[in-house]
Design a protein around this motif. Sequence first.
Motif, PDB file in Angstrom:
ATOM      1  N   ALA A 108       4.026  58.186  23.131  1.00  0.00           N
ATOM      2  CA  ALA A 108       3.463  59.082  24.134  1.00  0.00           C
ATOM      3  C   ALA A 108       4.533  59.624  25.073  1.00  0.00           C
ATOM      4  O   ALA A 108       4.506  60.788  25.460  1.00  0.00           O
ATOM      5  CB  ALA A 108       2.385  58.357  24.924  1.00  0.00           C
ATOM      6  N   SER A 109       5.501  58.793  25.435  1.00  0.00           N
ATOM      7  CA  SER A 109       6.515  59.207  26.404  1.00  0.00           C
ATOM      8  C   SER A 109       7.692  59.917  25.760  1.00  0.00           C
ATOM      9  O   SER A 109       8.441  60.613  26.424  1.00  0.00           O
ATOM     10  CB  SER A 109       7.018  57.987  27.177  1.00  0.00           C
ATOM     11  N   SER A 110       7.879  59.722  24.456  1.00  0.00           N
ATOM     12  CA  SER A 110       9.078  60.252  23.793  1.00  0.00           C
ATOM     13  C   SER A 110       8.740  61.234  22.695  1.00  0.00           C
ATOM     14  O   SER A 110       9.500  61.388  21.752  1.00  0.00           O
ATOM     15  CB  SER A 110       9.901  59.093  23.210  1.00  0.00           C
ATOM     16  N   ALA A 111       7.590  61.905  22.807  1.00  0.00           N
ATOM     17  CA  ALA A 111       7.149  62.785  21.720  1.00  0.00           C
ATOM     18  C   ALA A 111       8.180  63.856  21.415  1.00  0.00           C
ATOM     19  O   ALA A 111       8.492  64.124  20.260  1.00  0.00           O
ATOM     20  CB  ALA A 111       5.809  63.426  22.088  1.00  0.00           C
ATOM     21  N   GLN A 112       8.732  64.480  22.454  1.00  0.00           N
ATOM     22  CA  GLN A 112       9.701  65.540  22.212  1.00  0.00           C
ATOM     23  C   GLN A 112      11.058  64.965  21.844  1.00  0.00           C
ATOM     24  O   GLN A 112      11.762  65.492  20.992  1.00  0.00           O
ATOM     25  CB  GLN A 112       9.823  66.426  23.456  1.00  0.00           C
ATOM     26  N   ALA A 113      11.407  63.835  22.463  1.00  0.00           N
ATOM     27  CA  ALA A 113      12.738  63.269  22.249  1.00  0.00           C
ATOM     28  C   ALA A 113      12.944  62.776  20.828  1.00  0.00           C
ATOM     29  O   ALA A 113      14.069  62.746  20.336  1.00  0.00           O
ATOM     30  CB  ALA A 113      12.968  62.128  23.229  1.00  0.00           C
ATOM     31  N   LEU A 114      11.870  62.383  20.136  1.00  0.00           N
ATOM     32  CA  LEU A 114      12.047  61.828  18.792  1.00  0.00           C
ATOM     33  C   LEU A 114      12.356  62.899  17.753  1.00  0.00           C
ATOM     34  O   LEU A 114      12.711  62.584  16.621  1.00  0.00           O
ATOM     35  CB  LEU A 114      10.819  61.017  18.375  1.00  0.00           C
ATOM     36  N   LEU A 115      12.222  64.167  18.133  1.00  0.00           N
ATOM     37  CA  LEU A 115      12.464  65.242  17.173  1.00  0.00           C
ATOM     38  C   LEU A 115      13.946  65.598  17.184  1.00  0.00           C
ATOM     39  O   LEU A 115      14.351  66.671  17.641  1.00  0.00           O
ATOM     40  CB  LEU A 115      11.595  66.460  17.515  1.00  0.00           C
ATOM     41  N   ASN A 116      14.765  64.718  16.698  1.00  0.00           N
ATOM     42  CA  ASN A 116      16.205  64.945  16.665  1.00  0.00           C
ATOM     43  C   ASN A 116      16.601  65.624  15.372  1.00  0.00           C
ATOM     44  O   ASN A 116      16.115  65.267  14.303  1.00  0.00           O
ATOM     45  CB  ASN A 116      16.959  63.609  16.799  1.00  0.00           C
ATOM     46  N   LYS A 117      17.515  66.567  15.478  1.00  0.00           N
ATOM     47  CA  LYS A 117      17.929  67.330  14.298  1.00  0.00           C
ATOM     48  C   LYS A 117      18.481  66.423  13.212  1.00  0.00           C
ATOM     49  O   LYS A 117      18.231  66.636  12.020  1.00  0.00           O
ATOM     50  CB  LYS A 117      18.991  68.370  14.724  1.00  0.00           C
ATOM     51  N   GLN A 118      19.210  65.363  13.620  1.00  0.00           N
ATOM     52  CA  GLN A 118      19.812  64.497  12.613  1.00  0.00           C
ATOM     53  C   GLN A 118      18.780  63.666  11.862  1.00  0.00           C
ATOM     54  O   GLN A 118      19.071  63.092  10.806  1.00  0.00           O
ATOM     55  CB  GLN A 118      20.857  63.566  13.254  1.00  0.00           C
ATOM     56  N   ASP A 119      17.562  63.575  12.399  1.00  0.00           N
ATOM     57  CA  ASP A 119      16.509  62.812  11.739  1.00  0.00           C
ATOM     58  C   ASP A 119      15.571  63.702  10.929  1.00  0.00           C
ATOM     59  O   ASP A 119      14.561  63.229  10.426  1.00  0.00           O
ATOM     60  CB  ASP A 119      15.693  62.037  12.782  1.00  0.00           C
ATOM     61  N   GLU A 120      15.907  64.976  10.827  1.00  0.00           N
ATOM     62  CA  GLU A 120      15.057  65.888  10.047  1.00  0.00           C
ATOM     63  C   GLU A 120      15.148  65.527   8.561  1.00  0.00           C
ATOM     64  O   GLU A 120      16.230  65.366   8.012  1.00  0.00           O
ATOM     65  CB  GLU A 120      15.505  67.330  10.270  1.00  0.00           C
ATOM     66  N   ILE A 121      13.982  65.398   7.914  1.00  0.00           N
ATOM     67  CA  ILE A 121      13.967  65.028   6.488  1.00  0.00           C
ATOM     68  C   ILE A 121      13.282  66.072   5.612  1.00  0.00           C
ATOM     69  O   ILE A 121      13.210  65.901   4.401  1.00  0.00           O
ATOM     70  CB  ILE A 121      13.284  63.663   6.285  1.00  0.00           C
ATOM     71  N   GLY A 122      12.770  67.142   6.190  1.00  0.00           N
ATOM     72  CA  GLY A 122      12.144  68.158   5.357  1.00  0.00           C
ATOM     73  C   GLY A 122      11.541  69.278   6.178  1.00  0.00           C
ATOM     74  O   GLY A 122      11.220  69.118   7.359  1.00  0.00           O
ATOM     75  N   ARG A 123      11.402  70.434   5.531  1.00  0.00           N
ATOM     76  CA  ARG A 123      10.765  71.595   6.136  1.00  0.00           C
ATOM     77  C   ARG A 123       9.778  72.194   5.153  1.00  0.00           C
ATOM     78  O   ARG A 123       9.975  72.115   3.947  1.00  0.00           O
ATOM     79  CB  ARG A 123      11.791  72.674   6.521  1.00  0.00           C
ATOM     80  N   GLY A 124       8.719  72.785   5.665  1.00  0.00           N
ATOM     81  CA  GLY A 124       7.730  73.428   4.814  1.00  0.00           C
ATOM     82  C   GLY A 124       7.041  74.550   5.549  1.00  0.00           C
ATOM     83  O   GLY A 124       7.398  74.897   6.688  1.00  0.00           O
ATOM     84  N   GLY A 125       6.019  75.140   4.900  1.00  0.00           N
ATOM     85  CA  GLY A 125       5.305  76.252   5.492  1.00  0.00           C
ATOM     86  C   GLY A 125       4.529  75.875   6.737  1.00  0.00           C
ATOM     87  O   GLY A 125       4.152  76.740   7.519  1.00  0.00           O
ATOM     88  N   PHE A 126       4.267  74.574   6.934  1.00  0.00           N
ATOM     89  CA  PHE A 126       3.460  74.156   8.064  1.00  0.00           C
ATOM     90  C   PHE A 126       4.259  73.451   9.155  1.00  0.00           C
ATOM     91  O   PHE A 126       3.705  73.137  10.191  1.00  0.00           O
ATOM     92  CB  PHE A 126       2.342  73.223   7.594  1.00  0.00           C
ATOM     93  N   GLY A 127       5.517  73.160   8.925  1.00  0.00           N
ATOM     94  CA  GLY A 127       6.279  72.518   9.979  1.00  0.00           C
ATOM     95  C   GLY A 127       7.492  71.772   9.468  1.00  0.00           C
ATOM     96  O   GLY A 127       7.830  71.811   8.288  1.00  0.00           O
TER      97      GLY A 127
END
Length: 994
Positions: A702-721
């Motif tokens: 709840a407190s780190s929702a935005q912070a957890l979206l780190n570029k180095q932890d990206e594992i995939g992209r698609g049409g929905f996100g």
Amino acid sequence: MRQLENLQRRRLPPLLLLVAASMVLQCCSGVMVPMSDEVMGMMSFKTGLQDPYGALRSWREDDTSPCGWVGVICDRATGRVSEINLVGLSLAGQIGRGLVKLDELQTLNLSFNNLTGSIDAEVAGLPLLKKLNVSNNQLSGPIPPLFANNGNLMLLDLSSNALTGPISDNFFTTCQSLVSLYLAENLLNGSIPSSVASCAQLTDLSLAHNRFSGTIPGGLGQLKGLMDIDFSHNLLSGTIPADFGALRNLTSLSLMDNQLTGSIPAELSNCVNLLAMDVSQNSLAGTMPPEFQSLSSLALFNARNNMISGDFPAWIGSLSRLQVLDFANNKFTGTVPKSLGQLQVLQVLDMSGNLLWGNIPVELGLCQRLQSLDLGYNNLTGSIPPELLALNVQFLGFAGNTLTGSFPAIGPGHCPFLQFLDVSGNMLEGPLSPQLGQCSNLVDVNFSGNRLSSFIPAELGSLPSLSYLDLSKNAIDGVIPPSLGTVSHLTVLDLHHNLLVGEIPPQLGNCTALANLNLAENRLSGQIPDNLTNLTNLAILDLSSNNLTGDIPLGFESMRSLQKANISFNHLTGPIPASGAFANASEVSGNAGLCGVLVGVACPPGAPKPIVLNPNNTSIVHVKREIVLSISAIIAISAAAVIAVGVILVTVLNIRAQTRARRNASGGIESVPQSPSNEHLSLGKLVLYKRPQKASNQDWLASSAQALLNKQDEIGRGGFGTVYRAVLPDGNTVAVKKLLVASLVKTREEFEREVNLLGKVHHRNLVALQGYYWTPQLQLLVCDYVPNGNLYRRLHERRDGEPPLRWDDRFRIALGTALGLGHLHHGCQPQVIHYDLKSTNILLGHNNEVQISDFGLAKLLPALDSYVMSSKFQSALGYMAPEFACPSLRITEKCDVYGFGVLLLELVTGRRPVEYMEDDVVILCDHVRALLEEGRPLSCVDVMLHPYPEDEVLPVIKLGLICTSHVPSNRPSMEEVVQILELIRPILNARESQ
């Protein structure tokens, strides 16, 4: 134990047997521990349920207290049960009366299950009950008098069930504590009870999607705290109550799709906090109240499909927070106000189907966030401002006006996102701009019914996504550019009634997706290219009224898809093919050199006879009889397809209405955008369906929702996100999908309804949704993390030294995918359609166990994206069923079956669904189908599979081809697919046991 056996023989009722058994066992152990009333009541409740996943296994009758049970919370001071929360556990059965024993229960949440029967009045009337939520079940019958014995209810959510009957007028007489009331999506009828006005604390009132009739009751203006009113999709008549204007806290008012009359009351201008007002699809008349210019917070204003008249008000330009303005199909007059250019956050502007006149103001080019602009079917004159092409719009519609001049020049960097362009039915002149080829995302282009001259730009052949091109009824001359043959997705090409000359380019035979080719009423010459017979999806062909010569290609005889062919009034000679497409004499008339039964002229001796294929020829390919899909079965299904393929004709006839259908989609926008102010940025809601093993997990998310979206932890992209890997404080790993949406998103209520439906879907071959996080600016889905990547990577991007997938692994992947899809289609209520099946969404766990991801996410798209739904699936190119290109057809589960068929062929061949060669584009299913017809289907098998069992691979190939039939009704269901694969499975198991 003997006593217990005697009790069982007496066939006592389950509850009595349970109590007696407990007493016997306790007596035998020498300790007599009495069962509490709460344990007894809850165990009675449990016996009336079916628990397919054992969610209530911790509920045991020998416990002295239920406070440690799953879904049960007790009051710390009294030790009594205060809350039962059993959301999304797939529980079935009825709500038993055993819960009456819980006389201190305050919250009962049984939502998102499969409960049936009626609502028990005694359970709902528990004296301390404050929150009752049984939404998203299958409850039926009338609503009992819930407030008769309980004046403490604050939240009542009975939405998304099958409740029937009217609600008595005195139903709400003791509802003074009620804050939120949700009765939407039921079968309720009769009038809305006037007693609802006595619920003095009410803030949310949702009665949408029922059958309520009569007028909207008066007195609602007394509910000073009311923030959200949703009466949409009912049969309400009468006028909009003027006392709504007293609701100073009202943020959302939805009255769409009713039978309301009268004018929009000026008193609504007092609702200064209003964010969204939707009164579309009624019979409202009168003019727009000028007092509405005080609604400075308004973000969505939808009044389409009414009879509102008067000059279009210029003061709307002062509503600076407007994101959606939809007044289509009314009776507005006057000009399009220049003040609309002041709407800096406007995304959708639809004023089509009115009586507007004058020029299109160039000031609209100042609306930098505009995504959809439709001014079609008015009386507009003048030219199209070039400033509009410099915007990032996705839809531009100016059809059915009297616009003149030439189409604007397109500068560098212009139209980067433009997908749908409709300027048909105007008076545009001059050449068609070659720079149109710069708009690389164009899908639909319609310039028909203008006065365009010069030539067709060859640059149109560089548009990779183009599926609809209509340049008919102009004065275009020159030749048809051969470059159009490179547009592999082209479904409709309509160039009729122009001045085109030269020959029909044989390259058009490469447009294998073509369903409608109309080149009639031109000056074309030469022969009909034999390559046109390669168009296996072609349903309508019109070459009439040209100067074509030579024979009719005999290949038309074997074109099963072709339903209508018009070659009349040319100079063609020779025999007429005997296929059904040439069954009407009027469609071959005007060709003096033709012969055959159809025209009553005998062909001279030695004339070549049309080729007739023998459907009983079994020499094409030899297949063992014990395999369930023999070649004779393929031929039988194909024969049935000839009968059913009439569906294609209807489809193609509807394609021409495609652009207007997309435009009308904006009428369904029911989103309630949040205020753009920053005060909402910090407000987030986190919901986890399973209680975290450690409380810190929930706090951290709840407190780190935005912070957890780190570029180095990206594992995939698609049409929905975009998907990220996140590690919780307790060491567990989850996958977090950040949804890609416009700033106009669904309301939290709509978002949660769709996500919660997905959250109750459980199957070993489906990625489990653990929860979600929601703010107006950020939406996250929390899912299980699957560590071994996806099928696409294993097939097409293997790492150095990584072994290829063996046939046994590929077969298990196919079967696991079929089982997962089968559960979505046949095991979920309501049915879930994946919409975006492809190999990147097939995740692989331990031992290549399949887990399907991203199912049903199309339901989370904003209504705005109904204009550009196809763009969400560009990454699924090659998996998309043909009906995706035709909005007039309903998208069904058969679209998933098509994608699964492509996936089968991808597993067998190791090739991508679409491959771009140096001078060609290879569509996988078409390539394999051609090899089968040539009698060498196994030549397509991945070389990495050798050696492989032919007795398994061949039927899988055939199954893939049947699943990719262009006619949806010819495709099997996923239940049938699973049965077919399991017929092959014993062969696999027998080999493994050797």
